[in-house]
Write a protein that holds these residues in place. Structure first.
Motif, PDB file in Angstrom:
ATOM      1  N   ALA A  12       0.844  -1.193   0.000  1.00 35.52           N
ATOM      2  CA  ALA A  12       0.000   0.000   0.000  1.00 35.52           C
ATOM      3  C   ALA A  12       0.878   1.241   0.000  1.00 35.52           C
ATOM      4  CB  ALA A  12      -0.930   0.009   1.218  1.00 35.52           C
ATOM      5  N   VAL A  14       0.750   5.874  -0.046  1.00 33.43           N
ATOM      6  CA  VAL A  14       0.058   7.166  -0.053  1.00 33.43           C
ATOM      7  C   VAL A  14       0.574   7.962  -1.239  1.00 33.43           C
ATOM      8  CG1 VAL A  14      -0.152   9.407   1.115  1.00 33.43           C
ATOM      9  CG2 VAL A  14      -0.428   7.288   2.420  1.00 33.43           C
ATOM     10  N   ARG A  59      -3.226   0.429  -8.797  1.00 32.70           N
ATOM     11  CA  ARG A  59      -4.398  -0.299  -8.287  1.00 32.70           C
ATOM     12  C   ARG A  59      -4.729  -1.494  -9.175  1.00 32.70           C
ATOM     13  NH1 ARG A  59      -7.722   5.269  -6.955  1.00 32.70           N
ATOM     14  NH2 ARG A  59      -7.095   5.472  -4.761  1.00 32.70           N
ATOM     15  N   THR A  64      -2.710  -1.197  -2.985  1.00 27.77           N
ATOM     16  CA  THR A  64      -3.657  -0.277  -2.354  1.00 27.77           C
ATOM     17  C   THR A  64      -3.086   1.135  -2.421  1.00 27.77           C
ATOM     18  OG1 THR A  64      -4.478  -1.976  -0.842  1.00 27.77           O
ATOM     19  CG2 THR A  64      -4.856   0.323  -0.213  1.00 27.77           C
ATOM     20  N   HIS A  66      -3.796   5.040  -1.349  1.00 27.07           N
ATOM     21  CA  HIS A  66      -4.552   6.058  -0.617  1.00 27.07           C
ATOM     22  C   HIS A  66      -4.225   7.394  -1.269  1.00 27.07           C
ATOM     23  CE1 HIS A  66      -5.578   3.145   2.501  1.00 27.07           C
ATOM     24  NE2 HIS A  66      -4.310   2.775   2.502  1.00 27.07           N
ATOM     25  N   PHE A  68      -4.632  11.281  -1.905  1.00 27.88           N
ATOM     26  CA  PHE A  68      -5.046  12.549  -1.298  1.00 27.88           C
ATOM     27  C   PHE A  68      -4.891  13.661  -2.334  1.00 27.88           C
ATOM     28  CE2 PHE A  68      -4.221   9.910   2.277  1.00 27.88           C
ATOM     29  CZ  PHE A  68      -5.015  10.390   3.317  1.00 27.88           C
ATOM     30  N   VAL A 111      -3.524  12.823   6.622  1.00 22.03           N
ATOM     31  CA  VAL A 111      -2.790  11.620   6.224  1.00 22.03           C
ATOM     32  C   VAL A 111      -2.469  10.775   7.460  1.00 22.03           C
ATOM     33  CG1 VAL A 111      -0.646  10.740   5.225  1.00 22.03           C
ATOM     34  CG2 VAL A 111      -1.823  12.669   4.144  1.00 22.03           C
ATOM     35  N   MET A 114      -5.635   9.146   8.794  1.00 24.22           N
ATOM     36  CA  MET A 114      -6.041   8.009   7.969  1.00 24.22           C
ATOM     37  C   MET A 114      -5.216   6.779   8.309  1.00 24.22           C
ATOM     38  SD  MET A 114      -5.085   5.895   5.280  1.00 24.22           S
ATOM     39  CE  MET A 114      -3.774   6.794   4.447  1.00 24.22           C
ATOM     40  N   LEU A 115      -3.921   6.970   8.455  1.00 24.51           N
ATOM     41  CA  LEU A 115      -3.054   5.840   8.785  1.00 24.51           C
ATOM     42  C   LEU A 115      -3.431   5.237  10.130  1.00 24.51           C
ATOM     43  CD1 LEU A 115       0.367   7.309   7.570  1.00 24.51           C
ATOM     44  CD2 LEU A 115      -0.931   5.451   6.491  1.00 24.51           C
ATOM     45  N   ARG A 118      -6.819   3.303   9.595  1.00 23.73           N
ATOM     46  CA  ARG A 118      -6.812   2.132   8.713  1.00 23.73           C
ATOM     47  C   ARG A 118      -5.764   1.088   9.086  1.00 23.73           C
ATOM     48  NH1 ARG A 118      -8.981   3.158   3.560  1.00 23.73           N
ATOM     49  NH2 ARG A 118      -8.442   0.976   3.129  1.00 23.73           N
ATOM     50  N   TYR A 119      -4.739   1.522   9.828  1.00 26.79           N
ATOM     51  CA  TYR A 119      -3.629   0.623  10.148  1.00 26.79           C
ATOM     52  C   TYR A 119      -3.318   0.681  11.645  1.00 26.79           C
ATOM     53  CZ  TYR A 119      -3.022   0.747   5.090  1.00 26.79           C
ATOM     54  OH  TYR A 119      -3.226   0.656   3.739  1.00 26.79           O
TER      55      TYR A 119
END
Length: 309
Positions: A12, A14, A59, A64, A66, A68, A111, A114-115, A118-119
């Motif tokens: 994944a 960003v 993708r 993955t 992410h 922005f 950012v 979000m991390l 999601r993680y």
């Protein structure tokens, strides 16, 4: 192609899509890879489309992304998020001190949030407080990290302070390996990640730019000691961003994300070595490359465990 998951290769990333892209005049002082922009030339639409397509391509390979958006006009280099933060196995996140004041504005709480959402993030270590003291360490631009052998390779420059580097390595359990590197004109290389890319089974290195022959042999030897094939890149290939690539974990195995410019510079033999363990996935970001960075710079890899697991 080896299908086994590698800690070197995040699955994944960003990415930041700019709405008002331009070449940053503040960073041109020590970035010889930048290309001057004609007065009044608007590159925004092209850069926006390049990142959009690059994200879609990654993708399609099972990475993955992410994505922005940056709609501000005060952060010309926001398309390069790998410089202001990095993530690490075990739930660790680092925020970095940046040399250019315009680049310090790239740090975004959304950012980070979000991390965390999601993680699994255990801690955040923020080094940005070193900026008033003139101590800079511009993330995975300043350092190229070997997550397998736990080595942080770093070219000496104004953007890579040895004190900040030592602090990072102590906190994150890396061994620093610092060296001098200069381009064909004798100018210092501003970021390590334009000089080298470390994959699971290969490493691409602009060996001719490492000025000290003994140190050059040490760097190559250390990269090879875990069984990697060494792909030596010429100065011209480095100028075409061949070293500014990132190995990622895709749906069907590992891929090497690199620019179309970089891929065109590689020989058939070099491609073959890489393709033994990773599929080459070229991304066309020729407009963005005018700002002095390429594919690797646009990708902030996520080495964290998703909360769904």
């Amino acid at each position: 192609m080896k299908m086994r998951y590698s800690i070197q290769s995040p699955s994944a990333v960003v990415m930041v899509r700019p709405h008002h892209f331009t070449v940053n005049t503040e960073t041109a002082i020590d970035n010889s890879f930048q290309v001057a922009t004609d007065h009044g030339e608007d590159l925004s639409a092209k850069a926006f489309d390049e990142i959009t397509l690059a994200a879609e391509t990654l993708r399609s390979h099972g990475v993955t992304v992410h994505l922005f958006d940056d709609e501000t006009t005060s952060t010309p280099d926001s398309v390069f998020p790998n410089n202001w933060f990095s993530t690490h196995a075990g739930g660790h996140l680092a925020i970095y001190p940046m040399k250019a004041e315009s680049r310090r504005r790239e740090r975004r709480s959304d950012v980070i949030e979000m991390l965390k959402a999601r993680y699994r993030v255990q801690d955040v270590i923020d080094y940005s407080g070193l900026e008033p003291d003139g101590l800079f360490l511009e993330g995975t631009g300043a350092m190229v990290l070997d997550h397998i052998d736990r080595v942080a390779y770093a070219v000496r420059s104004d953007r890579t302070d040895p004190i900040a580097l030592e602090r990072f390595c102590t906190h994150f359990n890396f061994e620093p390996m610092v060296f001098e590197a200069r381009d064909a004109s004798g100018l210092p290389i501003y970021h390590t990640n334009v000089l080298m890319c470390i994959g699971t089974n290969f490493a691409m290195v602009g060996t001719g730019m490492i000025t000290d022959s003994k140190r050059r042999a040490e760097v190559v030897g250390r990269l090879a000691r875990v069984g990697r094939s060494i792909v030596e890149l010429s100065n011209d290939q480095i100028a075409q961003f061949a070293g500014n690539a990132l190995e990622l974990q895709g749906r069907d195995g590992r891929i090497l994300a690199l620019s179309t410019t970089a891929l065109a510079s590689l020989s058939a033999e070099q491609r073959s070595v890489i393709e033994d363990s990773a599929k080459l996935v070229p991304l066309d970001i020729t407009t963005i490359e005018r700002a002095g960075g390429s594919v690797r710079c646009t990708l902030a890899g996520i080495h964290l465990t998703p909360r769904s697991e």
